[in-house]
Design a protein around this motif. Structure first.
Motif, PDB file in Angstrom:
ATOM      1  N   LYS A  19      42.834  50.853  42.239  1.00  0.00           N
ATOM      2  CA  LYS A  19      43.331  49.506  41.955  1.00  0.00           C
ATOM      3  C   LYS A  19      42.585  48.484  42.798  1.00  0.00           C
ATOM      4  O   LYS A  19      42.299  47.393  42.346  1.00  0.00           O
ATOM      5  CB  LYS A  19      44.828  49.426  42.224  1.00  0.00           C
ATOM      6  CG  LYS A  19      45.670  50.157  41.205  1.00  0.00           C
ATOM      7  CD  LYS A  19      47.140  49.991  41.511  1.00  0.00           C
ATOM      8  CE  LYS A  19      47.985  50.766  40.515  1.00  0.00           C
ATOM      9  NZ  LYS A  19      49.405  50.625  40.798  1.00  0.00           N
ATOM     10  N   GLY A  20      42.232  48.804  44.023  1.00  0.00           N
ATOM     11  CA  GLY A  20      41.504  47.899  44.915  1.00  0.00           C
ATOM     12  C   GLY A  20      40.087  47.651  44.408  1.00  0.00           C
ATOM     13  O   GLY A  20      39.576  46.544  44.483  1.00  0.00           O
ATOM     14  N   LYS A  21      39.439  48.723  43.886  1.00  0.00           N
ATOM     15  CA  LYS A  21      38.093  48.564  43.341  1.00  0.00           C
ATOM     16  C   LYS A  21      38.123  47.709  42.081  1.00  0.00           C
ATOM     17  O   LYS A  21      37.232  46.907  41.840  1.00  0.00           O
ATOM     18  CB  LYS A  21      37.484  49.932  43.019  1.00  0.00           C
ATOM     19  CG  LYS A  21      37.036  50.695  44.241  1.00  0.00           C
ATOM     20  CD  LYS A  21      36.377  52.001  43.832  1.00  0.00           C
ATOM     21  CE  LYS A  21      35.968  52.790  45.060  1.00  0.00           C
ATOM     22  NZ  LYS A  21      35.341  54.065  44.693  1.00  0.00           N
ATOM     23  N   GLY A  22      39.143  47.842  41.270  1.00  0.00           N
ATOM     24  CA  GLY A  22      39.278  47.036  40.046  1.00  0.00           C
ATOM     25  C   GLY A  22      39.449  45.569  40.386  1.00  0.00           C
ATOM     26  O   GLY A  22      38.838  44.694  39.762  1.00  0.00           O
ATOM     27  N   LYS A  23      40.291  45.294  41.410  1.00  0.00           N
ATOM     28  CA  LYS A  23      40.481  43.909  41.833  1.00  0.00           C
ATOM     29  C   LYS A  23      39.188  43.346  42.402  1.00  0.00           C
ATOM     30  O   LYS A  23      38.837  42.198  42.157  1.00  0.00           O
ATOM     31  CB  LYS A  23      41.594  43.827  42.882  1.00  0.00           C
ATOM     32  CG  LYS A  23      42.964  43.995  42.317  1.00  0.00           C
ATOM     33  CD  LYS A  23      43.992  43.855  43.416  1.00  0.00           C
ATOM     34  CE  LYS A  23      45.393  44.072  42.882  1.00  0.00           C
ATOM     35  NZ  LYS A  23      46.404  43.956  43.923  1.00  0.00           N
ATOM     36  N   LEU A  24      38.442  44.171  43.163  1.00  0.00           N
ATOM     37  CA  LEU A  24      37.185  43.735  43.757  1.00  0.00           C
ATOM     38  C   LEU A  24      36.163  43.403  42.664  1.00  0.00           C
ATOM     39  O   LEU A  24      35.460  42.386  42.737  1.00  0.00           O
ATOM     40  CB  LEU A  24      36.640  44.828  44.686  1.00  0.00           C
ATOM     41  CG  LEU A  24      35.345  44.491  45.421  1.00  0.00           C
ATOM     42  CD1 LEU A  24      35.556  43.319  46.364  1.00  0.00           C
ATOM     43  CD2 LEU A  24      34.841  45.698  46.165  1.00  0.00           C
ATOM     44  N   ILE A  25      36.107  44.222  41.632  1.00  0.00           N
ATOM     45  CA  ILE A  25      35.171  43.972  40.522  1.00  0.00           C
ATOM     46  C   ILE A  25      35.551  42.689  39.797  1.00  0.00           C
ATOM     47  O   ILE A  25      34.695  41.867  39.459  1.00  0.00           O
ATOM     48  CB  ILE A  25      35.146  45.177  39.559  1.00  0.00           C
ATOM     49  CG1 ILE A  25      34.476  46.373  40.243  1.00  0.00           C
ATOM     50  CG2 ILE A  25      34.434  44.825  38.262  1.00  0.00           C
ATOM     51  CD1 ILE A  25      34.509  47.648  39.440  1.00  0.00           C
ATOM     52  N   ILE A  26      36.842  42.468  39.580  1.00  0.00           N
ATOM     53  CA  ILE A  26      37.296  41.246  38.900  1.00  0.00           C
ATOM     54  C   ILE A  26      36.960  40.022  39.741  1.00  0.00           C
ATOM     55  O   ILE A  26      36.479  39.012  39.223  1.00  0.00           O
ATOM     56  CB  ILE A  26      38.813  41.329  38.591  1.00  0.00           C
ATOM     57  CG1 ILE A  26      39.055  42.369  37.499  1.00  0.00           C
ATOM     58  CG2 ILE A  26      39.340  39.968  38.161  1.00  0.00           C
ATOM     59  CD1 ILE A  26      40.512  42.628  37.200  1.00  0.00           C
ATOM     60  N   ILE A  27      37.168  40.108  41.041  1.00  0.00           N
ATOM     61  CA  ILE A  27      36.862  38.978  41.928  1.00  0.00           C
ATOM     62  C   ILE A  27      35.364  38.688  41.924  1.00  0.00           C
ATOM     63  O   ILE A  27      34.943  37.527  41.861  1.00  0.00           O
ATOM     64  CB  ILE A  27      37.376  39.260  43.366  1.00  0.00           C
ATOM     65  CG1 ILE A  27      38.901  39.233  43.365  1.00  0.00           C
ATOM     66  CG2 ILE A  27      36.812  38.254  44.344  1.00  0.00           C
ATOM     67  CD1 ILE A  27      39.525  39.666  44.679  1.00  0.00           C
ATOM     68  N   ILE A  28      34.520  39.716  41.937  1.00  0.00           N
ATOM     69  CA  ILE A  28      33.063  39.523  41.926  1.00  0.00           C
ATOM     70  C   ILE A  28      32.621  38.894  40.604  1.00  0.00           C
ATOM     71  O   ILE A  28      31.810  37.977  40.576  1.00  0.00           O
ATOM     72  CB  ILE A  28      32.344  40.873  42.179  1.00  0.00           C
ATOM     73  CG1 ILE A  28      32.561  41.306  43.622  1.00  0.00           C
ATOM     74  CG2 ILE A  28      30.860  40.764  41.860  1.00  0.00           C
ATOM     75  CD1 ILE A  28      32.033  42.692  43.950  1.00  0.00           C
ATOM     76  N   VAL A  29      33.176  39.361  39.488  1.00  0.00           N
ATOM     77  CA  VAL A  29      32.819  38.808  38.174  1.00  0.00           C
ATOM     78  C   VAL A  29      33.236  37.341  38.092  1.00  0.00           C
ATOM     79  O   VAL A  29      32.474  36.490  37.631  1.00  0.00           O
ATOM     80  CB  VAL A  29      33.461  39.650  37.046  1.00  0.00           C
ATOM     81  CG1 VAL A  29      33.361  38.943  35.701  1.00  0.00           C
ATOM     82  CG2 VAL A  29      32.820  41.020  36.967  1.00  0.00           C
TER      83      VAL A  29
END
Length: 174
Positions: free
Chosen positions: A21-31
């Motif tokens: 879940k943390g990696k998904g949030k990180l990817i969304i924030i980067i995008v």
């Protein structure tokens, strides 16, 4: 068994789920950050390129930029025919002229004075030396003299410079 199917009692099962879940949030924030950066870049570029483009040009600049009208040609018919006595032999010159102007109304004003204009040109043509007219430079000099003569007459009679150029459309020496 897959990682998501591990029972909750096994150590590491909750850590992998939280990390996913943390990696998904990180990817969304980067995008989102990349889209925002691209948007700001495009917006800044457009603002920089259009700097002052939204303002209307000053009235002085509009008035200072003259609009060039299309050329209007008025042929002088019939052709001019003059004779010369060159070395004891009779010679002739036939010239067809066109007047180039950019103001139709002023050209129409000049047409009223056409007999005077034709007289001036006949006198100019008949005063030329036949040998000089045989060369291209002599013809160009005569064209420039004719232009100056027509412009002088137009200025005197209409009060404005009506004719830009006098053009030879036919020139025959015999």
């Amino acid at each position: 068994m897959a990682k998501n199917e591990l029972p909750p009692g096994i150590p590491g099962a909750e850590a992998d789920g939280a990390a996913g879940k943390g990696k998904g949030k990180l990817i969304i924030i980067i995008v989102v950050a990349l889209v925002l950066a691209i948007g700001l870049s495009v917006g800044g570029t457009l603002m920089f390129l259009n700097k002052g483009g939204d303002e209307a040009p000053p009235a002085e600049a509009v008035a200072a930029a003259p609009v060039r009208q299309p050329a209007i040609y008025q042929e002088l018919a019939p052709a001019f025919v003059v004779n010369f006595n060159h070395n004891g032999r009779q010679r002739y010159m036939q010239v067809t002229l066109s007047l180039m102007s950019r103001d139709q109304l002023a050209l129409d004003e000049l047409k009223v004075h056409m007999p005077l204009l034709r007289n001036r040109l006949v006198m100019l043509f008949s005063s030329q030396d036949f040998a000089t007219l045989a060369s291209p430079d002599g013809k160009e000099a005569l064209r420039q003299q004719a232009t100056a003569s027509v412009q002088e007459l137009a200025q005197k009679e209409t009060g404005k410079l009506v004719v830009e150029q006098v053009l030879f459309t036919n020139f025959v020496l015999q």
